[in-house]
Motif scaffolding. Structure first.
Motif, PDB file in Angstrom:
ATOM      1  N   SER A   1       0.843  -1.189   0.000  1.00 23.43           N
ATOM      2  CA  SER A   1       0.000   0.000   0.000  1.00 23.43           C
ATOM      3  C   SER A   1       0.876   1.235   0.000  1.00 23.43           C
ATOM      4  O   SER A   1       2.056   1.183   0.356  1.00 23.43           O
ATOM      5  N   ALA A   2       0.267   2.341  -0.421  1.00 21.18           N
ATOM      6  CA  ALA A   2       0.985   3.618  -0.498  1.00 21.18           C
ATOM      7  C   ALA A   2      -0.027   4.747  -0.442  1.00 21.18           C
ATOM      8  O   ALA A   2      -1.233   4.521  -0.540  1.00 21.18           O
ATOM      9  N   GLY A   3       0.482   5.962  -0.304  1.00 19.72           N
ATOM     10  CA  GLY A   3      -0.376   7.139  -0.283  1.00 19.72           C
ATOM     11  C   GLY A   3       0.121   8.195  -1.236  1.00 19.72           C
ATOM     12  O   GLY A   3       1.335   8.372  -1.396  1.00 19.72           O
ATOM     13  N   VAL A   4      -0.809   8.907  -1.863  1.00 19.63           N
ATOM     14  CA  VAL A   4      -0.417   9.949  -2.808  1.00 19.63           C
ATOM     15  C   VAL A   4       0.195  11.151  -2.090  1.00 19.63           C
ATOM     16  O   VAL A   4       0.932  11.931  -2.692  1.00 19.63           O
ATOM     17  N   ALA A   5      -0.086  11.299  -0.788  1.00 24.08           N
ATOM     18  CA  ALA A   5       0.477  12.412  -0.011  1.00 24.08           C
ATOM     19  C   ALA A   5       1.030  11.903   1.318  1.00 24.08           C
ATOM     20  O   ALA A   5       0.943  12.578   2.336  1.00 24.08           O
ATOM     21  N   ALA A   6       1.584  10.709   1.307  1.00 27.06           N
ATOM     22  CA  ALA A   6       2.072  10.077   2.537  1.00 27.06           C
ATOM     23  C   ALA A   6       3.417  10.659   2.967  1.00 27.06           C
ATOM     24  O   ALA A   6       4.190  11.150   2.150  1.00 27.06           O
ATOM     25  N   PHE A   7       3.658  10.582   4.273  1.00 24.06           N
ATOM     26  CA  PHE A   7       4.965  10.891   4.837  1.00 24.06           C
ATOM     27  C   PHE A   7       5.626   9.561   5.151  1.00 24.06           C
ATOM     28  O   PHE A   7       5.151   8.812   6.015  1.00 24.06           O
ATOM     29  N   ASP A   8       6.707   9.242   4.454  1.00 26.12           N
ATOM     30  CA  ASP A   8       7.373   7.953   4.616  1.00 26.12           C
ATOM     31  C   ASP A   8       7.694   7.675   6.082  1.00 26.12           C
ATOM     32  O   ASP A   8       8.203   8.542   6.795  1.00 26.12           O
TER      33      ASP A   8
ATOM     34  N   ASP B   1      -2.639  -8.724  12.804  1.00 26.33           N
ATOM     35  CA  ASP B   1      -1.492  -7.941  13.255  1.00 26.33           C
ATOM     36  C   ASP B   1      -0.799  -7.414  12.014  1.00 26.33           C
ATOM     37  O   ASP B   1      -0.398  -8.190  11.148  1.00 26.33           O
ATOM     38  N   HIS B   2      -0.682  -6.094  11.905  1.00 24.21           N
ATOM     39  CA  HIS B   2      -0.120  -5.499  10.685  1.00 24.21           C
ATOM     40  C   HIS B   2       0.905  -4.447  11.077  1.00 24.21           C
ATOM     41  O   HIS B   2       0.563  -3.388  11.583  1.00 24.21           O
ATOM     42  N   ASP B   3       2.167  -4.769  10.863  1.00 25.49           N
ATOM     43  CA  ASP B   3       3.250  -3.830  11.134  1.00 25.49           C
ATOM     44  C   ASP B   3       3.358  -2.925   9.917  1.00 25.49           C
ATOM     45  O   ASP B   3       3.713  -3.388   8.831  1.00 25.49           O
ATOM     46  N   HIS B   4       3.048  -1.645  10.081  1.00 22.80           N
ATOM     47  CA  HIS B   4       2.930  -0.767   8.919  1.00 22.80           C
ATOM     48  C   HIS B   4       3.710   0.526   9.085  1.00 22.80           C
ATOM     49  O   HIS B   4       3.697   1.134  10.149  1.00 22.80           O
ATOM     50  N   GLN B   5       4.365   0.922   7.996  1.00 17.80           N
ATOM     51  CA  GLN B   5       4.980   2.241   7.886  1.00 17.80           C
ATOM     52  C   GLN B   5       4.541   2.835   6.558  1.00 17.80           C
ATOM     53  O   GLN B   5       4.646   2.176   5.516  1.00 17.80           O
ATOM     54  N   ALA B   6       4.051   4.065   6.613  1.00 14.94           N
ATOM     55  CA  ALA B   6       3.538   4.724   5.413  1.00 14.94           C
ATOM     56  C   ALA B   6       4.615   4.887   4.359  1.00 14.94           C
ATOM     57  O   ALA B   6       5.794   5.063   4.673  1.00 14.94           O
ATOM     58  N   ARG B   7       4.165   4.816   3.093  1.00 15.46           N
ATOM     59  CA  ARG B   7       5.036   5.042   1.943  1.00 15.46           C
ATOM     60  C   ARG B   7       4.338   5.980   0.976  1.00 15.46           C
ATOM     61  O   ARG B   7       3.155   5.809   0.690  1.00 15.46           O
ATOM     62  N   ARG B   8       5.098   6.914   0.457  1.00 14.00           N
ATOM     63  CA  ARG B   8       4.564   7.790  -0.589  1.00 14.00           C
ATOM     64  C   ARG B   8       4.639   7.049  -1.919  1.00 14.00           C
ATOM     65  O   ARG B   8       5.626   6.378  -2.220  1.00 14.00           O
ATOM     66  N   LEU B   9       3.582   7.175  -2.697  1.00 13.74           N
ATOM     67  CA  LEU B   9       3.553   6.568  -4.023  1.00 13.74           C
ATOM     68  C   LEU B   9       4.710   7.120  -4.865  1.00 13.74           C
ATOM     69  O   LEU B   9       4.959   8.320  -4.867  1.00 13.74           O
ATOM     70  N   ASN B  10       5.431   6.213  -5.542  1.00 12.55           N
ATOM     71  CA  ASN B  10       6.568   6.641  -6.356  1.00 12.55           C
ATOM     72  C   ASN B  10       6.672   5.763  -7.604  1.00 12.55           C
ATOM     73  O   ASN B  10       5.910   4.805  -7.772  1.00 12.55           O
TER      74      ASN B  10
END
Length: 147
Positions: free
Chosen positions: A35-42, A60-69
């Motif tokens: 998953s990713a975000g169009v305006a995410a802060f990595d 259980d979901h270990d998640h860190q945001a990613r900006r779409l690239n």
């Protein structure tokens, strides 16, 4: 192996829930999911309410945001967005990928409203409703793939 990328705005609510819920449902090993975000802060964690709603489902979901690239867009065979606005933005930013970008609801054929509303800043109940909407669409998605 098929690669699916779920996209929302900040990659802290809807798309991480979609990623985690899909992984929990599609246990046949045929899918890679991100998953990713169009305006995410990595590096930003998923929202507390999103994590609570997933935990209530035993996920259980270990998640860190990613900006779409470029790399994520190239990696994906299919890009499923939470809103029409996300779809339009991605098609504008990455015109070469336009044919593989759909809203989640559009792709699975859910009639009517094509957007999954953003629960950001809302109550845990807002997140539960959002997760239910996503989960319903994911059930259609899995049926479409396994048909």
């Amino acid at each position: 192996m098929k690669r699916i990328l779920f996209v929302c705005t900040g990659n802290t609510c809807r798309s991480p829930m979609a990623e985690a819920l899909f992984k929990a449902k599609a246990t046949d090993g045929q899918w890679e999911v991100r998953s990713a975000g169009v305006a995410a802060f990595d590096g930003q964690p998923a929202s507390l309410h999103a994590m609570q709603v997933l935990a209530e489902r035993g996920i259980d979901h270990d998640h860190q945001a990613r900006r779409l690239n470029d790399d994520l867009v190239a990696w994906a065979d299919l890009i499923l967005t939470m809103t029409q606005g996300h779809k339009t933005m991605i098609q504008s930013m990455f015109p070469g990928a336009a044919e593989k970008v759909f809203t989640l609801r559009e792709y699975v054929g859910v009639e009517g409203m094509s957007d999954i509303a953003d629960p950001f800043g809302g109550t845990v109940e807002d997140y539960r409703r959002c997760a239910e909407e996503i989960e319903e669409s994911l059930d259609y998605l899995i049926n479409k793939f396994t048909g």
